[in-house]
Design a protein around this motif. Structure first.
Motif, PDB file in Angstrom:
ATOM      1  N   PRO A   1     -55.783 106.899  53.697  1.00  0.00           N
ATOM      2  CA  PRO A   1     -55.151 108.195  53.450  1.00  0.00           C
ATOM      3  C   PRO A   1     -55.929 109.336  54.076  1.00  0.00           C
ATOM      4  N   GLU A   2     -55.340 110.520  54.034  1.00  0.00           N
ATOM      5  CA  GLU A   2     -56.038 111.705  54.523  1.00  0.00           C
ATOM      6  C   GLU A   2     -57.314 111.919  53.698  1.00  0.00           C
ATOM      7  N   GLY A   3     -58.403 112.263  54.379  1.00  0.00           N
ATOM      8  CA  GLY A   3     -59.655 112.546  53.680  1.00  0.00           C
ATOM      9  C   GLY A   3     -60.471 111.329  53.308  1.00  0.00           C
ATOM     10  N   ALA A   4     -60.133 110.167  53.868  1.00  0.00           N
ATOM     11  CA  ALA A   4     -60.827 108.932  53.478  1.00  0.00           C
ATOM     12  C   ALA A   4     -62.183 108.759  54.144  1.00  0.00           C
ATOM     13  N   GLY A   5     -62.484 109.550  55.177  1.00  0.00           N
ATOM     14  CA  GLY A   5     -63.790 109.460  55.831  1.00  0.00           C
ATOM     15  C   GLY A   5     -63.822 108.564  57.056  1.00  0.00           C
ATOM     16  N   LYS A   6     -62.662 108.196  57.578  1.00  0.00           N
ATOM     17  CA  LYS A   6     -62.609 107.300  58.730  1.00  0.00           C
ATOM     18  C   LYS A   6     -63.375 107.846  59.937  1.00  0.00           C
ATOM     19  N   THR A   7     -63.145 109.111  60.226  1.00  0.00           N
ATOM     20  CA  THR A   7     -63.763 109.716  61.417  1.00  0.00           C
ATOM     21  C   THR A   7     -65.286 109.685  61.324  1.00  0.00           C
ATOM     22  N   THR A   8     -65.813 109.996  60.160  1.00  0.00           N
ATOM     23  CA  THR A   8     -67.267 109.986  59.958  1.00  0.00           C
ATOM     24  C   THR A   8     -67.834 108.591  60.163  1.00  0.00           C
ATOM     25  N   ILE A   9     -67.180 107.587  59.609  1.00  0.00           N
ATOM     26  CA  ILE A   9     -67.655 106.207  59.740  1.00  0.00           C
ATOM     27  C   ILE A   9     -67.609 105.753  61.190  1.00  0.00           C
ATOM     28  N   ILE A  10     -66.544 106.087  61.891  1.00  0.00           N
ATOM     29  CA  ILE A  10     -66.434 105.697  63.299  1.00  0.00           C
ATOM     30  C   ILE A  10     -67.546 106.339  64.127  1.00  0.00           C
ATOM     31  N   GLN A  11     -67.862 107.587  63.845  1.00  0.00           N
ATOM     32  CA  GLN A  11     -68.948 108.262  64.558  1.00  0.00           C
ATOM     33  C   GLN A  11     -70.281 107.553  64.329  1.00  0.00           C
ATOM     34  N   GLN A  12     -70.501 107.097  63.100  1.00  0.00           N
ATOM     35  CA  GLN A  12     -71.743 106.369  62.801  1.00  0.00           C
ATOM     36  C   GLN A  12     -71.765 105.014  63.491  1.00  0.00           C
ATOM     37  N   LEU A  13     -70.611 104.371  63.554  1.00  0.00           N
ATOM     38  CA  LEU A  13     -70.532 103.075  64.232  1.00  0.00           C
ATOM     39  C   LEU A  13     -70.757 103.211  65.735  1.00  0.00           C
ATOM     40  N   ASN A  14     -70.361 104.337  66.300  1.00  0.00           N
ATOM     41  CA  ASN A  14     -70.622 104.575  67.725  1.00  0.00           C
ATOM     42  C   ASN A  14     -72.116 104.471  68.017  1.00  0.00           C
ATOM     43  N   LYS A  15     -72.926 105.069  67.152  1.00  0.00           N
ATOM     44  CA  LYS A  15     -74.378 105.029  67.318  1.00  0.00           C
ATOM     45  C   LYS A  15     -74.899 103.600  67.166  1.00  0.00           C
ATOM     46  N   GLU A  16     -74.333 102.877  66.213  1.00  0.00           N
ATOM     47  CA  GLU A  16     -74.767 101.500  65.947  1.00  0.00           C
ATOM     48  C   GLU A  16     -74.477 100.597  67.144  1.00  0.00           C
ATOM     49  N   LEU A  17     -73.289 100.756  67.712  1.00  0.00           N
ATOM     50  CA  LEU A  17     -72.930  99.942  68.869  1.00  0.00           C
ATOM     51  C   LEU A  17     -73.817 100.254  70.068  1.00  0.00           C
ATOM     52  N   LYS A  18     -74.127 101.534  70.242  1.00  0.00           N
ATOM     53  CA  LYS A  18     -75.038 101.923  71.332  1.00  0.00           C
ATOM     54  C   LYS A  18     -76.406 101.293  71.134  1.00  0.00           C
ATOM     55  N   ASN A  19     -76.900 101.301  69.894  1.00  0.00           N
ATOM     56  CA  ASN A  19     -78.217 100.731  69.591  1.00  0.00           C
ATOM     57  C   ASN A  19     -78.271  99.235  69.885  1.00  0.00           C
TER      58      ASN A  19
END
Length: 211
Positions: free
Chosen positions: A12-30
């Motif tokens: 739903p709206e406000g679930a935090g998807k965007t924030t989690i994806i941004q954190q995963l971007n860093k993890e994948l880069k690492n």
């Protein structure tokens, strides 16, 4: 070489998807894992133009079928221009929303019918479905409260819908979960964001992060 995976994030709206994806971007880069991070509707120029029409708060008279067709059109262009080429290159694709959103929002909450909307999207995607989906489970009331407090978040036409619409969206997602249990992983999104991220990460470790 890592197997290319098409991973989508729903909720739903406000679930935090965007924030989690941004954190995963860093993890994948690492972990030196090649990836593409994108969103729906949008991700490429044509789809972003369609997004601006769908989510424009001024377009309050938009018909439900028009909305569903616009989402499917944006999805088609995004898939062929961004998602499929990335997968063919062996990359992981992280996508904020995909078909499941249309089934829950337009199919159920708008009352168009989940089967009808699924049929439209099967045509648009040539039956291409995600390899894995994270569904962020969150009370609609909590989600709307988060949106209200977040001044940095894009406010769109769907945010103007009343609570009962978002409750219907949640009911729609429940039907989607029942339909695709083998693909969808349910995450408790009412937890603090770091706990949500850890839950997602634990699931992905088995599929992606192999030291």
């Amino acid at each position: 070489m890592n197997k290319p995976l098409f991973i989508t994030f729903e909720g739903p709206e406000g679930a935090g998807k965007t924030t989690i994806i941004q954190q995963l971007n860093k993890e994948l880069k690492n972990h030196s894992i090649p990836f593409v991070s994108t969103r729906e509707p949008g991700g490429i120029d044509i789809a972003e133009q369609i997004r601006s029409v769908i989510l424009n708060p001024k377009n309050t008279e938009m018909d439900g079928r028009t909305e569903a067709l616009l989402y499917a059109a944006a999805r088609r262009q995004h898939l062929v221009e961004r998602v499929l080429p990335a997968l063919e290159e062996g990359k992981v694709v992280l996508c904020d929303r995909f078909i499941d959103s249309s089934l829950a929002y337009q199919g159920f909450a708008r009352g168009l019918g989940i089967e009808e909307v699924f049929s439209i999207n099967q045509f648009a995607t040539e039956d291409r479905m995600p390899d894995m989906t994270f569904y962020f489970d969150l009370s609609p009331k909590v989600g709307l409260e988060r949106i209200e407090k977040n001044n940095l978040r894009e406010k769109n036409r769907l945010d103007l819908e009343k609570l009962d619409f978002h409750q219907k969206v949640q009911q729609g997602y429940r039907q989607v979960l029942d339909r695709f249990p083998e693909r969808i992983v349910v995450i408790n999104a009412e937890q603090p964001i770091d706990m949500v991220y850890n839950d997602v990460l634990q699931v992905l470790k088995e599929r992606l992060f192999k030291d």
